[in-house]
Design an enzyme around this catalytic site. Structure first.
Site, PDB file in Angstrom:
ATOM      1  N   GLU A 277      49.175 -14.181  39.305  1.00 45.43           N
ATOM      2  CA  GLU A 277      49.848 -14.169  38.010  1.00 45.43           C
ATOM      3  C   GLU A 277      51.347 -14.428  38.148  1.00 45.43           C
ATOM      4  OE1 GLU A 277      47.868 -11.773  34.683  1.00 45.43           O
ATOM      5  OE2 GLU A 277      49.631 -10.604  35.175  1.00 45.43           O
ATOM      6  N   GLU A 280      51.792 -18.001  38.601  1.00 40.18           N
ATOM      7  CA  GLU A 280      51.609 -18.647  37.300  1.00 40.18           C
ATOM      8  C   GLU A 280      52.875 -18.506  36.444  1.00 40.18           C
ATOM      9  OE1 GLU A 280      48.227 -16.737  35.605  1.00 40.18           O
ATOM     10  OE2 GLU A 280      47.561 -18.508  34.508  1.00 40.18           O
ATOM     11  N   CYS A 297      44.353  -8.869  32.125  1.00 39.40           N
ATOM     12  CA  CYS A 297      43.579  -7.813  32.799  1.00 39.40           C
ATOM     13  C   CYS A 297      42.665  -7.063  31.852  1.00 39.40           C
ATOM     14  CB  CYS A 297      44.515  -6.795  33.436  1.00 39.40           C
ATOM     15  SG  CYS A 297      45.665  -7.529  34.548  1.00 39.40           S
ATOM     16  N   SER A 317      47.302 -15.698  30.722  1.00 41.93           N
ATOM     17  CA  SER A 317      47.083 -15.998  32.140  1.00 41.93           C
ATOM     18  C   SER A 317      45.625 -16.352  32.360  1.00 41.93           C
ATOM     19  CB  SER A 317      47.450 -14.777  32.985  1.00 41.93           C
ATOM     20  OG  SER A 317      46.864 -14.875  34.258  1.00 41.93           O
ATOM     21  N   LYS A 356      35.036  -3.285  29.877  1.00 40.91           N
ATOM     22  CA  LYS A 356      34.728  -3.892  31.183  1.00 40.91           C
ATOM     23  C   LYS A 356      33.236  -4.172  31.320  1.00 40.91           C
ATOM     24  CE  LYS A 356      38.759  -4.132  33.138  1.00 40.91           C
ATOM     25  NZ  LYS A 356      39.319  -5.428  33.578  1.00 40.91           N
ATOM     26  N   GLU A 359      32.949  -7.436  29.736  1.00 45.23           N
ATOM     27  CA  GLU A 359      33.563  -8.451  30.589  1.00 45.23           C
ATOM     28  C   GLU A 359      32.634  -8.843  31.739  1.00 45.23           C
ATOM     29  OE1 GLU A 359      36.826  -7.247  33.189  1.00 45.23           O
ATOM     30  OE2 GLU A 359      37.930  -9.027  32.573  1.00 45.23           O
ATOM     31  N   GLU A 364      31.389 -16.553  31.824  1.00 46.04           N
ATOM     32  CA  GLU A 364      32.423 -17.163  32.696  1.00 46.04           C
ATOM     33  C   GLU A 364      32.534 -16.405  34.016  1.00 46.04           C
ATOM     34  OE1 GLU A 364      32.937 -15.964  29.672  1.00 46.04           O
ATOM     35  OE2 GLU A 364      33.968 -17.415  28.376  1.00 46.04           O
ATOM     36  N   CYS A 501      45.229   2.019  30.648  1.00 42.40           N
ATOM     37  CA  CYS A 501      43.887   2.403  31.099  1.00 42.40           C
ATOM     38  C   CYS A 501      43.739   3.905  31.324  1.00 42.40           C
ATOM     39  CB  CYS A 501      43.537   1.674  32.379  1.00 42.40           C
ATOM     40  SG  CYS A 501      43.899  -0.084  32.310  1.00 42.40           S
TER      41      CYS A 501
END
Lengths: 572, 154
Positions: A277, A280, A297, A317, A356, A359, A364, A501
């Protein structure tokens, strides 16, 4: 001013609600719909108190104090009224406590106990509504719902999502999505904040216990586990320890006792995220395109952006989240190193998060037909696993994570708190741009619990605007400013849950602000205490690049560690 | 398209005109479609769940297109006394739908109304505005069958 509570004088401030005065003075009045620091809704009536003299019952959560008022908090009339309210709530409740996920940590159970409800006096018609298991993250059981409305409010007021609302009227009222669609096709971002505020078992995470136990019992499978940076400082309350206690070493030991073959700390792949990152960020700042760079994230934020801010997708990102990076590296580099075929690896991750789970199931997040991560457990579920396998956390000796991929920097560890990703990214970006380390690693401006934190960092004349936002409602405000032309920010960290989190939707239910603060302090104490404070100095990260990945944003990194996003058309 | 035309008459943002807008849409389109709710939400800056919540609070709004035959069952006092509950139950059973719903073939839709002002004909139902007086379980069956048969023949 002075008011009288239960015949004793008590100090109060003008404009305060009675409930707040009572709390400050150590008088506990039960509530169900009340939400701290939020406008009272007065829906549940549980906080009733009696006005002495008139004998009126008023809701203490929404009634402001008046000079000289006299209230009784536990008069026979009050207690009887509360009991009746509870009995009415219980009248159509399924009463399946033994089989309920909230058994032992339920608002209704607690009230029944405290108010001495010992039998079902009022028999209502059972509702038998549709159980919604459509979401990868969250299960909704409307039969257990008492319509307190806390989930609706957190979804609207904190998250700015409004996936759910009160539907229908009177006794037919339910909490539901627009057109009663499954949560999976609604605008729900899976953050799980609704679970944290639900007093009953009406909302819970989608459980994957069965699959994981099957894998643990399968001799063919190598079961690996990773745990997020926030986990080791958040588990304590679930296992009878004081909030904020860091259980890192004994957590490693406990996971091995349960039967996980290899144990990793997601902080390591958080370091990896920072390597990618920050590269980037530097690239985009130099080219002046797709700024501000926004972190990726948080999977709840990603789905939120795909639904509500599709115009921002190019600025997010392309890095996978640390969970997915760790998963991808385990089934590629690590599999090769250990000689285990990826098909035989079952990869579990323990996250403070319900999103999560979603996710992990995104299409993907696969390589060669295999998911990067096979199953996700929340902090709560981890505690369940620990209890199920009879592990006594108080009698374990600390152990290390497995190697390779076992080392971490504290920059990766502070990912667990809002502002941590930004701080970690700045530390490494500074080094990459100047060849020197920051003189002072701490960046206090991005730490803490404010919904939005902004600062400017000067790196050799390059003036970087940095923002850290938590709570998606706060993200909305900042993104709208940018939509309206604001252009002085280069890097934004967005975490869906307020505070990051450490206050995720998968965390212990019932944690108060102090407990969450204690988790935050624990993370930053680790940052102060441990020697490796920057991601680029994590020896396992350095090793991974030299032996396998090449360089950040290189070909292999791109294939394994990066992803893409797409606009989602949901009814929102 | 139609929805946009309706919205043009109202100021953007805010919920104060939500109900008149929804009423007008239903009047023109017969029901509130997801697409309509989406457009209203975007125009007024209101979440779809909120609009659905408001609309389901009132009996007047439908969320499925009307059937070719729209059946209104009067549940007013006179009809109730003369057995409209049974009438409604019979219709629900025969058509396999609840009030507010439309049969899958799109032929029939069901609505409960408070009183249609024909107490002398109780219990009364209205099919596409045409009153059917003193209905019974048997007569309902017959009527529905006739309408269905008429469809097969035509």
């Amino acid at each position: 001013m002075t008011i009288e509570v239960n015949h004793q004088p008590v100090e109060a401030r003008p404009g305060e609600y009675i409930l707040d005065v009572l709390k400050r003075n150590g008088i506990h009045v039960p509530t169900l719909c009340h939400m701290k620091d939020r406008f009272p809704s007065g829906a549940c009536r549980m906080c009733l108190v009696e006005l002495e003299g008139s004998g009126r019952l008023i809701t203490s959560c929404s009634y402001p104090v008046e000079e000289g008022m006299k209230v009784l908090t536990h008069s026979p009339k009050v207690v009887e009224a509360r009991k009746t309210i509870l009995e009415l709530l219980l009248a159509d409740h399924p009463d399946d406590c033994l089989y309920c996920v909230r058994n032992g940590n339920c608002g209704l159970q607690k009230l029944s106990l405290n108010l001495g409800v010992r039998e079902r006096k009022i028999r209502g018609q059972k509702k038998e509504l549709h159980l919604d298991r459509s979401s990868a993250s969250i299960v909704r059981d409307p039969d257990k719902c008492i319509l307190c409305g806390r989930c609706v409010r957190v979804c609207e007021e904190v998250m700015g999502v409004s996936a759910i609302d009160f539907i229908n009227r009177g006794s037919n009222t339910v909490i539901g999505t627009a057109y009663n669609m499954g949560l999976n096709t609604s605008s729900c971002v899976n953050c799980g904040q609704c679970i944290l505020v639900c007093p009953t078992g009406a909302l819970s995470e989608k459980n994957q216990f069965g699959e994981i136990r099957q894998a643990l019992d399968d001799p063919e499978k190598t079961v690996v586990v990773q745990y997020a940076p926030a986990i080791s400082v958040s588990l304590a309350e679930e296992i009878g320890m004081e909030p904020g206690k860091d259980v890192n070493g004994i957590l490693n030991a406990a996971l091995r006792k349960i039967g996980f073959d290899y144990v990793f700390d997601t902080s390591m792949s958080a370091d990896l995220t920072i390597m990618e990152e920050s590269a980037e960020l530097i690239k985009r700042v130099k080219k002046g395109e797709n700024l501000p760079l926004i972190t990726s994230c948080c999977p709840a934020w990603i789905k939120f952006a795909e639904e509500f801010y599709p115009d921002f997708l190019p600025r997010i990102s392309t890095c996978k989240s640390p969970q997915q990076m760790m998963g991808a590296v385990i089934k590629s580099f690590w599999a090769k190193q250990t000689g285990i075929v990826p098909e035989n690896i079952y990869s579990v991750s323990i996250m403070p998060c319900t999103a999560k789970k979603f996710e992990g199931q995104r299409e993907e997040m696969m390589q060669g037909g295999l998911p990067d991560v096979d199953a996700v457990l929340t902090t709560r579920e981890l505690a369940g696993f620990i209890h199920m396998y009879g592990v006594d956390m108080h009698r374990l000796e600390p152990e290390m994570t497995d190697s390779p991929l076992g080392a971490r920097s504290t920059a990766g560890k502070i990912f667990g708190a809002s502002g941590g990703v930004a701080e970690a990214a700045i530390r490494t970006a500074y080094y990459k741009l100047t060849g020197k380390e920051l003189a002072q690693f701490r960046i206090p401006e991005v730490r803490g619990f404010k919904g939005r934190k902004e600062t400017r960092i000067n790196i050799n004349g390059l003036d970087l605007g940095v923002a850290g936002v938590s709570g998606l409602g706060n993200a909305r405000e900042l993104l709208d400013e940018i939509r309206n032309g604001r252009d002085d920010i280069h890097f934004i960290e967005i975490m869906a849950c307020p505070g990051g989190c450490i206050n995720g939707g998968g965390q212990h239910i019932g944690a108060d602000n102090e407990a969450i603060r204690a988790r935050s302090c624990a993370l930053y104490e680790i940052d102060d205490r441990e020697p490796i404070k920057v991601s680029h100095k994590n020896p396992d990260v350095v090793d991974l690049y030299s032996r396998f990945l090449g360089k950040p944003l290189g070909e292999r990194s791109h294939a394994l560690l990066h992803t893409s996003y797409q606009e989602r058309y949901v009814l929102k | 398209m139609e929805v946009k035309e309706i919205l043009r008459e109202y100021p953007k943002n805010g919920r104060s005109n939500l109900i008149p807008i929804l009423q007008e849409i239903q009047e023109r389109q017969g029901y509130l479609s997801r697409e309509a709710v989406k457009e209203v939400g975007e125009y007024l800056s209101l979440p779809a769940s909120k609009i659905f919540g408001v609309a389901t609070f009132y009996n007047q709004f439908r969320f499925e297109p009307r059937g070719k035959y729209h059946i209104q069952v009067c549940r007013g006092t006179a009809c109730h006394v003369l057995g409209s509950a049974t009438v409604l139950e019979e219709l629900e059973k025969t058509l396999k739908i609840k009030p507010g719903q439309t049969t899958r073939d799109g032929l029939f839709s069901l609505e409960v109304v408070a009183c249609i002002g024909a107490c002398g004909l109780a219990p009364v139902i209205s099919i596409n505005g045409e009153f059917h007086a003193r209905v019974t379980a048997a007569s309902i069956h017959q009527t529905i069958e006739q309408l269905k048969n008429g469809e097969v023949q035509s």
